[in-house]
Design an enzyme around this catalytic site. Sequence first.
Site, PDB file in Angstrom:
ATOM      1  N   ASP A 233       0.817  -1.208   0.000  1.00  6.53           N
ATOM      2  CA  ASP A 233       0.000   0.000   0.000  1.00  6.53           C
ATOM      3  C   ASP A 233       0.855   1.265   0.000  1.00  6.53           C
ATOM      4  O   ASP A 233       0.511   2.255  -0.639  1.00  6.53           O
ATOM      5  CB  ASP A 233      -0.943   0.009   1.203  1.00  6.53           C
ATOM      6  CG  ASP A 233      -2.083  -0.989   1.048  1.00  6.53           C
ATOM      7  OD1 ASP A 233      -2.267  -1.516  -0.068  1.00  6.53           O
ATOM      8  OD2 ASP A 233      -2.796  -1.219   2.048  1.00  6.53           O
ATOM      9  N   GLY A 234       1.979   1.248   0.698  1.00  6.42           N
ATOM     10  CA  GLY A 234       2.873   2.407   0.703  1.00  6.42           C
ATOM     11  C   GLY A 234       3.400   2.717  -0.689  1.00  6.42           C
ATOM     12  O   GLY A 234       3.525   3.888  -1.076  1.00  6.42           O
TER      13      GLY A 234
END
Length: 124
Positions: free
Chosen positions: A76-77
Amino acid sequence: MSTMKIAVHGKNFAPEFDDAIKHILARIQALDPAPIVEINFKRVLDERMSRAKDWRPFETSYELKGYDLLVAIGGDGTVLEAAIYVRDTEIPVLGVNTGRLGFLSNVGTEEIDLAMDAVAAGKV
């Protein structure tokens, strides 16, 4: 099928993903014979595999002008970082999860063929 312009952003990944990453990169290159890759991820790829050796690196969002898709390989980062690159554009981000649980990078490596087929068909 017309040629797409695809950029790739990613993070270092565990060795068990090497084959999946090679497959993802091959699918990308089938859609774009000359994709570009974020410079730091290019260094990772160059150290681990030869698939992206000839791909041009990019460092800024300005270099993405005219691109059709940004593929974010990681968690997700990584997808959030990719969103920063495309924030002032209408370039979609396809997040491929090579990390733990992903909410933003919701395409798993086992689903890459379905996702890339959808991209090629203009459904993404």
